[in-house]
Motif scaffolding. Structure first.
Motif: not given
Length: 86
Positions: A24-28, A53-57
């Motif tokens: 997610l960070l790389i994408q952003q 995001a759910l996997l991060v959670l």
């Protein structure tokens, strides 16, 4: 804050959550610099980001001292956290 990194880095949900967070960070960051990170279309990309995001959670809230996503028997009996004032 004391964290047992040796145990945490061997815990699969934590690793999956960390990897998802990095994606997610790389994408952003890519979007910030003008790279198109759309997978197929915007809707599919949004669904993909939600899954990440759910996997991060799940990786963050899981207890690395127990197998799977469950808390230990001891932790299930807590009425408050260890650091709370009585």
């Amino acid at each position: 804050m004391k964290i047992n990194w040796k145990v945490r880095l061997k815990h699969k949900p934590f690793l999956v959550g960390t990897f998802s967070l990095l994606l997610l960070l790389i994408q952003q960051i890519g979007t910030l610099f003008g790279f198109d990170t759309t997978i197929y279309n915007d809707q599919v990309t949004d669904i993909f980001n939600t899954v990440l995001a759910l996997l991060v959670l799940f990786g963050v809230v899981s207890d690395p001292t127990t197998p799977g996503m469950n808390d230990s028997e001891r932790a299930l009996n807590y009425d408050k956290s260890k650091g709370e004032i009585k």
